[in-house]
Write an enzyme that holds these catalytic residues in place. Structure first.
Site, mmCIF file in Angstrom:
data_model
loop_
_atom_site.group_PDB
_atom_site.id
_atom_site.type_symbol
_atom_site.label_atom_id
_atom_site.label_comp_id
_atom_site.label_asym_id
_atom_site.label_seq_id
_atom_site.Cartn_x
_atom_site.Cartn_y
_atom_site.Cartn_z
ATOM 1 N N GLY A 14 0.803 -1.230 0.000
ATOM 2 C CA GLY A 14 0.000 0.000 0.000
ATOM 3 C C GLY A 14 0.828 1.268 0.000
ATOM 4 N N VAL A 48 9.492 8.182 -0.266
ATOM 5 C CA VAL A 48 10.017 9.219 -1.150
ATOM 6 C C VAL A 48 9.179 9.154 -2.428
ATOM 7 C CG1 VAL A 48 12.398 9.545 -0.352
ATOM 8 C CG2 VAL A 48 11.822 7.557 -1.741
ATOM 9 N N LYS A 79 4.756 22.241 -10.276
ATOM 10 C CA LYS A 79 6.075 22.006 -10.875
ATOM 11 C C LYS A 79 5.980 22.263 -12.370
ATOM 12 C CE LYS A 79 9.233 18.289 -12.055
ATOM 13 N NZ LYS A 79 9.596 16.869 -11.934
HETATM 14 C C1 LIG Z 1 15.418 7.938 -3.507
HETATM 15 C C2 LIG Z 1 14.167 7.855 -4.312
HETATM 16 C C3 LIG Z 1 13.567 9.023 -4.783
HETATM 17 C C4 LIG Z 1 12.412 8.948 -5.561
HETATM 18 N N1 LIG Z 1 11.877 10.090 -6.083
HETATM 19 C C5 LIG Z 1 10.839 10.002 -6.945
HETATM 20 C C6 LIG Z 1 10.288 11.147 -7.554
HETATM 21 O O1 LIG Z 1 10.692 12.267 -7.295
HETATM 22 N N2 LIG Z 1 9.271 10.971 -8.405
HETATM 23 C C7 LIG Z 1 8.763 9.749 -8.709
HETATM 24 O O2 LIG Z 1 7.862 9.651 -9.546
HETATM 25 N N3 LIG Z 1 9.221 8.651 -8.090
HETATM 26 C C8 LIG Z 1 10.248 8.751 -7.241
HETATM 27 N N4 LIG Z 1 10.712 7.628 -6.624
HETATM 28 C C9 LIG Z 1 10.000 6.372 -6.789
HETATM 29 C C10 LIG Z 1 8.771 6.345 -5.870
HETATM 30 O O3 LIG Z 1 9.186 6.532 -4.538
HETATM 31 C C11 LIG Z 1 8.034 5.028 -5.993
HETATM 32 O O4 LIG Z 1 7.776 4.763 -7.341
HETATM 33 C C12 LIG Z 1 6.720 5.081 -5.277
HETATM 34 O O5 LIG Z 1 6.872 5.535 -3.968
HETATM 35 C C13 LIG Z 1 6.058 3.734 -5.281
HETATM 36 O O6 LIG Z 1 6.613 2.895 -4.340
HETATM 37 P P1 LIG Z 1 5.897 1.505 -4.117
HETATM 38 O O7 LIG Z 1 4.497 1.757 -3.763
HETATM 39 O O8 LIG Z 1 6.179 0.637 -5.293
HETATM 40 O O9 LIG Z 1 6.709 0.873 -2.902
HETATM 41 P P2 LIG Z 1 6.649 1.193 -1.333
HETATM 42 O O10 LIG Z 1 6.371 2.602 -1.027
HETATM 43 O O11 LIG Z 1 7.904 0.604 -0.769
HETATM 44 O O12 LIG Z 1 5.421 0.358 -0.792
HETATM 45 C C14 LIG Z 1 5.506 -1.020 -0.582
HETATM 46 C C15 LIG Z 1 4.279 -1.469 0.176
HETATM 47 O O13 LIG Z 1 4.321 -2.886 0.317
HETATM 48 C C16 LIG Z 1 4.068 -3.218 1.651
HETATM 49 N N5 LIG Z 1 4.701 -4.505 1.939
HETATM 50 C C17 LIG Z 1 5.955 -4.891 1.638
HETATM 51 N N6 LIG Z 1 6.169 -6.145 2.084
HETATM 52 C C18 LIG Z 1 5.016 -6.553 2.648
HETATM 53 C C19 LIG Z 1 4.606 -7.744 3.289
HETATM 54 N N7 LIG Z 1 5.430 -8.787 3.459
HETATM 55 N N8 LIG Z 1 3.356 -7.820 3.757
HETATM 56 C C20 LIG Z 1 2.488 -6.777 3.627
HETATM 57 N N9 LIG Z 1 2.828 -5.615 3.022
HETATM 58 C C21 LIG Z 1 4.077 -5.512 2.556
HETATM 59 C C22 LIG Z 1 4.631 -2.068 2.443
HETATM 60 O O14 LIG Z 1 4.109 -2.016 3.745
HETATM 61 C C23 LIG Z 1 4.184 -0.913 1.594
HETATM 62 O O15 LIG Z 1 2.845 -0.602 1.886
HETATM 63 C C24 LIG Z 1 11.842 7.682 -5.833
HETATM 64 C C25 LIG Z 1 12.409 6.530 -5.302
HETATM 65 C C26 LIG Z 1 13.559 6.601 -4.550
HETATM 66 C C27 LIG Z 1 14.158 5.343 -4.009
#
Ligand SMILES: Cc1cc2nc3c(=O)[nH]c(=O)nc-3n(C[C@H](O)[C@H](O)[C@H](O)COP(=O)(O)OP(=O)(O)OC[C@H]3O[C@@H](n4cnc5c(N)ncnc54)[C@H](O)[C@@H]3O)c2cc1C
Length: 512
Positions: A14, A48, A79
């Site tokens: 999430g 982030v 932006k």
């Molecule tokens: C340094 C950095 C800077 C960034 N800057 C930008 C930017 O400026 N612009 C941009 O477009 N993107 C940026 N990004 C990318 C952006 O942060 C991600 O694309 C976005 O936040 C999506 O992340 P996510 O939802 O895939 O993963 P996450 O935010 O990591 O979410 C993962 C989810 O899975 C859940 N989860 C994991 N394992 C389990 C488990 N075993 N059981 C239950 N739940 C679990 C966690 O609790 C969490 O809810 C950046 C990334 C980084 C690393």
């Protein structure tokens, strides 16, 4: 026989990816899909991802998200582009702004006329002929509506926002529309004995969450797509060696700049993202060239406001899953791969992945043809984006620093090499229609990084020198005049979408 609807969709994770996916499915398929999202507060989100690009406005309007409400809830700001400092060379800068580069004439893009003007010894830096660059230089913004037929371009925009507040905003949006949220850590996976498809995820307390289709939004760990289904990973570190970022929020300072700053440093680059309630900062770096401590010290000594929390290091590997869609599991977000945030593209990749998923949504079992189509399009999108990001590093003018010297001489993907050669030879860029960045983006970055064409298109010679000069002068003057009518960006946001500070508790994202 097709399976009766609704399709049972389980989203694992999430963060921004999980809740964007849930929000879109709930909005578009209120009857055809039943959506359950499992997330773990104990694990948290990456926290982030705060800068975006203009197509996010399409996502918002497709979901009927009210812009003022969304900005107020997320501390968001506008932006208009990204200011790149010290990339093409020390003490040099350029802007990759959203929107048109000048005004083309007939079939010929503006930059071809500009190239000829430069060869004749006049013509200012390209940014003088981009409305958004002129507007952002004055820290201005307002929504601009043009009369039909207006010769002036629009002012396209994207947002900066607080990543944790954004996930929460989308969570509320999705839950109101019927998405079921289950709190808990996924510790096991049940597979169908015949097909090998995922049948259920199992939580710590033994609860089974079964589904027809699973969306892996579990972040870098790729819980289903990699740990369970072993998709494999194409590692692009040899082209994009940055593998860590240290991030820290700092207190806001004036003026509010309606753009992201990206400042090249000795072993990577530093971002600056102004929000209503704080500024987001980070140093993306190569751990082979600088230690975490040194990178942190560099970041802290280059903030323009007081830090508001301890710096946090995030590790990553640049690349993509070999297959984003395997069996009945599709990976969206960081679980599908990661290209560093230099052009703020990851949230956009979530959006396009959700679009593809909606297009390919199965009725029951996922067909191999649909998976293949999804994976081919995902690969294409990621590879062209990879080329665009590599260009920033490869065409650098920072001589005398190991990190940058190595990147300047490395061999790049053939697709990028060909594009650079073609641009040098003809001044033309010919991206295909389904690439994320079109001519406007490529031209600004190529020229900004001093990749200067030897030629321009012969059609640009059709204007005699005097008319060419007049054409450039008039374009610039029109943009300066237009920009001057816009208000200060901070004042505009304060009037349109002031942050709802009571509702917004401080960000509490945890590292993975
Ligand atoms: C340094 C950095 C800077 C960034 N800057 C930008 C930017 O400026 N612009 C941009 O477009 N993107 C940026 N990004 C990318 C952006 O942060 C991600 O694309 C976005 O936040 C999506 O992340 P996510 O939802 O895939 O993963 P996450 O935010 O990591 O979410 C993962 C989810 O899975 C859940 N989860 C994991 N394992 C389990 C488990 N075993 N059981 C239950 N739940 C679990 C966690 O609790 C969490 O809810 C950046 C990334 C980084 C690393």
């Amino acid at each position: 026989m097709s399976q009766p609807l609704p399709l049972n969709v389980v989203i694992a994770g999430g963060g921004t990816a999980g809740w964007m996916t849930a929000a879109a499915l709930a909005h578009f398929l209120p009857r055809a899909a039943k959506v359950t999202l499992v997330e773990s507060d104990e694990i948290g989100i990456v926290g982030v991802g705060e800068a975006t690009i203009p197509p996010i406005c399409t996502f918002n309007s497709a979901l009927a998200i009210d812009e003022a409400e969304f900005l107020a809830a997320t501390g968001g700001t506008y932006k208009l582009g990204i200011a790149f400092e010290n990339w093409g060379g020390f003490n040099e800068g350029y802007v990759h702004a959203f929107g048109q580069v000048g005004r083309g004439i007939g079939l010929l893009p503006f930059h071809q006329f500009w190239l000829r003007a430069r060869s004749l010894g006049f013509g200012k830096p390209l940014g003088h002929y981009l409305l958004n660059t002129v507007v952002l230089a004055g820290n201005r913004f307002a929504h601009v509506t043009r009369e039909p037929g207006s010769p002036l371009p629009p002012v396209p925009y994207a947002f900066h926002f607080d990543a944790s507040l954004y996930a929460r905003f989308l969570r509320d949006f999705a839950q109101v529309r019927g998405v079921t949220r289950k709190e808990g850590r996924i510790v096991g996976v049940e597979r169908d004995g015949d097909s090998g498809d995922v049948a259920a995820v199992i939580l710590t307390d033994g609860t089974k969450v079964s589904g027809d289709l699973f969306v892996d939004c579990s972040g870098f760990r790729g819980l289903l797509i990699e740990q369970e289904l072993e998709s494999g990973f194409d590692d692009w570190t040899h082209w994009l060696p940055c593998d860590r970022a240290v991030a820290v929020p700092s207190e806001s300072v004036s003026p509010l700049t309606p753009y992201t700053r990206s400042v090249a440093r000795s072993a990577g680059w530093q971002w600056r993202i102004p929000l209503q309630h704080r500024t987001g900062n980070g140093y993306v770096f190569s751990s082979a060239h600088i230690s975490e401590d040194e990178a942190t010290a560099s970041l802290l000594s280059n903030l323009d406001g007081e830090p508001m929390a301890d710096p946090r290091v995030i590790r990553f590997t640049t690349g993509k899953r070999k297959r984003a869609f395997v069996h009945n599991v599709v990976a969206i977000g960081l679980s599908s791969g990661f290209i560093e945030p230099l052009e703020s593209t990851s949230i956009h990749l979530i959006q396009t992945a959700v679009n593809r998923l909606l297009e390919m949504l199965p009725r029951g079992r996922v067909s191999p043809a649909a998976r293949e189509n999804y994976n081919r399009r995902t690969d294409f999108e990621m590879e062209r984006l990879r080329d665009f990001i590599i260009l920033h590093y490869h065409a650098n003018g920072r001589h005398g620093e190991a990190f940058w010297d190595d990147l300047r001489v490395m061999s790049v993907p053939e697709t990028l090499q060909q594009r650079i050669e073609l641009f040098r030879a003809t001044g033309g860029v010919f991206p295909s229609a389904d690439e994320l960045f079109d001519v406007r983006g490529w031209v600004q970055v190529l020229i900004g990084q001093n990749v200067v064409p030897e030629q321009w298109h012969p059609l640009a010679d059709e204007l005699d020198e005097e008319r060419l000069r007049e054409f450039l002068d008039k374009t610039e003057a029109a943009y300066v005049q237009d920009a001057a009518r816009l208000p200060d960006a901070a004042a505009y946001i304060a009037g349109f979408a002031p942050m709802n500070r009571q509702a917004a508790a401080p960000a509490t994202a945890l590292a993975q």
